[in-house]
Write an enzyme that holds these catalytic residues in place. Structure first.
Site, PDB file in Angstrom:
ATOM      1  N   ALA A 247      -2.558   9.814  19.729  1.00  0.00           N
ATOM      2  CA  ALA A 247      -2.491   9.303  18.357  1.00  0.00           C
ATOM      3  C   ALA A 247      -2.126  10.482  17.456  1.00  0.00           C
ATOM      4  O   ALA A 247      -2.993  11.136  16.874  1.00  0.00           O
ATOM      5  CB  ALA A 247      -3.820   8.679  17.945  1.00  0.00           C
TER       6      ALA A 247
ATOM      7  N   ASP B  60      -1.639  20.715  16.012  1.00  0.00           N
ATOM      8  CA  ASP B  60      -1.949  21.350  17.289  1.00  0.00           C
ATOM      9  C   ASP B  60      -0.943  22.469  17.550  1.00  0.00           C
ATOM     10  O   ASP B  60      -0.058  22.745  16.727  1.00  0.00           O
ATOM     11  CB  ASP B  60      -2.020  20.324  18.426  1.00  0.00           C
ATOM     12  CG  ASP B  60      -0.687  19.712  18.810  1.00  0.00           C
ATOM     13  OD1 ASP B  60       0.376  20.148  18.296  1.00  0.00           O
ATOM     14  OD2 ASP B  60      -0.689  18.787  19.639  1.00  0.00           O
TER      15      ASP B  60
ATOM     16  N   ASP C 231       0.832  -1.194   0.000  1.00  0.00           N
ATOM     17  CA  ASP C 231       0.000   0.000   0.000  1.00  0.00           C
ATOM     18  C   ASP C 231       0.868   1.246   0.000  1.00  0.00           C
ATOM     19  O   ASP C 231       2.094   1.172   0.027  1.00  0.00           O
ATOM     20  CB  ASP C 231      -0.937   0.003   1.217  1.00  0.00           C
ATOM     21  CG  ASP C 231      -0.199   0.127   2.554  1.00  0.00           C
ATOM     22  OD1 ASP C 231       1.048   0.133   2.576  1.00  0.00           O
ATOM     23  OD2 ASP C 231      -0.875   0.208   3.578  1.00  0.00           O
TER      24      ASP C 231
ATOM     25  N   ASP D 209       0.969   4.676   2.305  1.00  0.00           N
ATOM     26  CA  ASP D 209       0.480   5.433   3.453  1.00  0.00           C
ATOM     27  C   ASP D 209       0.727   6.908   3.174  1.00  0.00           C
ATOM     28  O   ASP D 209       1.848   7.293   2.837  1.00  0.00           O
ATOM     29  CB  ASP D 209       1.241   5.027   4.725  1.00  0.00           C
ATOM     30  CG  ASP D 209       0.942   3.605   5.134  1.00  0.00           C
ATOM     31  OD1 ASP D 209      -0.129   3.383   5.692  1.00  0.00           O
ATOM     32  OD2 ASP D 209       1.797   2.729   4.885  1.00  0.00           O
TER      33      ASP D 209
END
Length: 163
Positions: A106, A92, A41, A43
């Site tokens: 996470a 953040d 895959d 990511d």
């Protein structure tokens, strides 16, 4: 996924002005500048606000969102074996890429989106080597993770606790 398939997706994102960062095994190969193993895959890390536009882009490439999984980690597949694993984040105040709004742990560490690498001769945005090392040593590694860790260790001299 092949390098050509990865570049097709990255070029489509760039053409739409959608910033993405290669993560996972392809990011390891990008920071090394060469493909070290086959990849099931791709990511990709992306901003949560780009999620709907990315979903439309991937649909245009024939990839369909799969059922299940958290909203911040959608998976897309097509009938030809391509798989895209998105990791949607919000930055953040500390510069971390928080993925799960219910679990601030996470998150991508600050500095995760500062990396550059090369896939099949093309420069790509990716997670930096030291961040990849940190993330891949933060869980019980699978066989493919052990290959990635060995490649990072050989190229950059990283060591795991106990090595």
């Amino acid at each position: 996924m092949t390098a050509d398939e990865v570049l097709e997706v990255l070029e489509a994102c760039a053409a739409q002005g959608l910033p993405v960062w290669v993560d996972g095994g392809w990011a390891v190969d990008a920071v090394l500048g060469r493909q070290t193993r086959p990849h099931e895959d791709l990511d990709l890390a992306a901003r949560v606000e780009d999620g709907l536009a990315l979903e439309a882009l991937l649909a245009g490439l024939g990839l369909v969102r799969q059922a299940g999984g958290p909203a911040w980690n959608p998976v897309y597949r097509d009938g030809g074996g391509r798989r895209i694993d998105l990791h949607l984040f919000r930055l953040d105040a500390e510069g971390r890429g928080v993925m799960d709004p219910d679990d601030p742990a996470a998150a991508y560490p600050a500095g995760s989106f500062d990396g550059r690498g090369v896939i099949a001769g093309r420069a790509v945005d990716c997670l930096p080597a030291e961040i990849l090392w940190r993330l891949k040593t933060g869980y019980s590694p699978r066989d493919r993770d052990l290959l990635d860790l060995a490649a990072l260790q050989a190229a950059f001299g990283f060591t795991r606790a106990g090595d």
